[in-house]
Design an enzyme around this catalytic site. Structure first.
Site, PDB file in Angstrom:
ATOM      1  N   SER A  20       0.838  -1.202   0.000  1.00  0.00           N
ATOM      2  CA  SER A  20       0.000   0.000   0.000  1.00  0.00           C
ATOM      3  C   SER A  20       0.869   1.247   0.000  1.00  0.00           C
ATOM      4  CB  SER A  20      -1.012   0.034   1.148  1.00  0.00           C
ATOM      5  OG  SER A  20      -1.966   1.058   0.888  1.00  0.00           O
ATOM      6  N   HIS A  56       5.019  13.857   6.858  1.00  0.00           N
ATOM      7  CA  HIS A  56       4.883  15.278   6.536  1.00  0.00           C
ATOM      8  C   HIS A  56       5.329  16.051   7.765  1.00  0.00           C
ATOM      9  CE1 HIS A  56       3.467  18.636   4.137  1.00  0.00           C
ATOM     10  NE2 HIS A  56       2.940  19.147   5.241  1.00  0.00           N
ATOM     11  N   CYS A  97      -1.181  -4.091   3.941  1.00  0.00           N
ATOM     12  CA  CYS A  97      -2.214  -5.122   3.915  1.00  0.00           C
ATOM     13  C   CYS A  97      -1.600  -6.465   3.557  1.00  0.00           C
ATOM     14  CB  CYS A  97      -3.320  -4.756   2.923  1.00  0.00           C
ATOM     15  SG  CYS A  97      -2.727  -4.532   1.236  1.00  0.00           S
TER      16      CYS A  97
END
Length: 400
Positions: free
Chosen positions: A65, A70, A85
């Site tokens: 995924s 940030h 996943c």
């Protein structure tokens, strides 16, 4: 989405990170790469952006995924998002832990969310700012009836029933709950012949009443679909055949799909009297809710009018915990306005409280209840004389 799909989504906030590090693109990208690789996930690509005058975003595309960071150098904060996943799903948590070690924040806030068809959750409101989280391993029913959002699912507490995000009963604890609601009423009532149950869609309360000696149980529930789905999927309460017979009126239990308010009016016109009346509905809400009317003074008064001499009204009255006892206080006051004798019983199951009202004033009601308990045809699994005595001690908040 397949039933096998599952994933782990980790959201983290790192605070108190060195400002220079928060603005160092190369070090941040290197730390993210190393953390992901060490956690066993596969990096497909990494992109980044350096902002002016400061701040960095790094985004990694993974086979499993994605992952991103940030930064806000001016406050020393870094926001982290990792979702993985498949067989490596739990690697998301490992990657965030490794990244934490590399960046050395002074404080960390981290939330792990299981995602996928097999990882549904229910957040049950408990009180202001409090929720109870139920992990649903297998959702059997998820539907909106004409009256509620209904879920039946397998949980760690066995097959469980939820209504509008409130847990109604579980395979593990339903006997404790239903006995706390029914047994004190059985032994407080002068006799036990006719019983009226409003709500309690599973059917356990009706069956307990027959086992305790009732010859007629009128079970009234407005939500036909819920009652039918409970009979089909719950391993306790009615079976489908038992429900079909009760709907036809074949046997001591008679199921009526009707509004409780309307049923009381019909029973009053017919002159019907009951030895025990039970109100077992979703919790009364502190805020306005349509079903609150079935807890309020007028409804209690109408129930009292249908009691035979020595008859008992029982109601699920909320929770005694200090963060959720407002509706219990309301019920306590209403019962004392309506009845000469009021008995409280506190259940061991999720701290529920039940109230039992008798129109007549009697001395030492609990002593009489413990005497009758030994003679009751139904033999409780979770209540004995000492439990009755303990449960009848109302919470301090009701006595001050």
């Amino acid at each position: 989405m397949t039933a096998e799909f599952t994933g782990w989504h980790v959201l983290a906030e790192f605070g108190g990170v060195d400002a220079a590090l928060c603005d160092d693109l190369e070090r941040l990208e290197s730390a993210l790469r190393e953390s992901l690789i060490a956690a066993g996930v596969t990096i497909c690509d990494v992109v980044h952006k350096k902002f002016e005058p400061q701040g960095v975003t790094v985004l990694a595309l993974l086979s499993e995924s994605h992952a991103s960071i940030h930064t806000y150098p001016e406050s020393g904060d870094i926001f982290v998002d990792v979702f993985t996943c498949g067989s490596i799903g739990a690697g998301a948590s490992k990657a965030v832990e490794l990244l934490r070690d590399a960046l050395a924040p002074k404080d960390v806030r981290m939330q792990v969310i299981r995602r996928g068809h097999g990882s549904q959750r229910i957040e049950e409101p408990v009180g202001a700012g409090l929720t109870r989280i139920w992990d649903l391993h297998d959702v059997i029913v998820d539907t909106h009836t004409p009256f509620q959002h209904m879920i039946i699912a397998r949980t760690e507490q066995g097959i469980s029933l939820f209504s509008d995000d409130d847990r109604q009963s579980t395979e593990f604890s339903q006997v404790t709950y239903h006995e706390a609601m029914m047994v004190p009423a059985f032994v407080l009532a002068e006799k036990l012949d006719k019983v009226l149950i409003i709500g309690s869609g599973e059917g356990v309360a009706s069956q307990m009443s027959v086992a305790a000696g009732a010859t007629l149980v009128d079970h009234v529930d407005i939500d036909q679909l819920e009652v039918e789905l409970c009979a089909e999927h719950l391993p306790y309460g009615y079976t489908r055949d038992e429900l079909a017979a009760a709907v036809k009126g074949e046997g001591p239990i008679k199921v009526h799909y009707a509004d409780g308010w309307d049923f009381l009016a019909e029973a009053e016109r017919a002159g019907t009297r009951y030895d025990v009346i039970v109100i077992d509905l979703p919790d009364e809400r502190v805020e306005d809710a349509q079903h609150n009317r079935l807890y309020e003074a007028e409804f209690l008064s109408r129930c009292r009018a249908l009691l035979a001499p020595g008859g008992v009204l029982c109601a699920q009255a909320g929770c005694a915990t200090m963060w959720r006892n407002e509706t219990l206080k309301r019920s306590w006051q209403r019962f004392h306005e309506q009845f000469g004798t009021v008995v409280h019983y506190g259940s061991d199951e999720h701290e529920w409280s039940f109230l039992f009202g008798l129109a007549e004033e009697i001395d030492d009601p609990v002593g009489g209840m413990t005497d009758r308990l030994a003679l009751l045809p139904y033999k409780p699994e979770t209540i004995d004389a000492r439990a009755l005595e303990r449960g009848a001690i109302e919470p301090h908040a009701l006595r001050v």
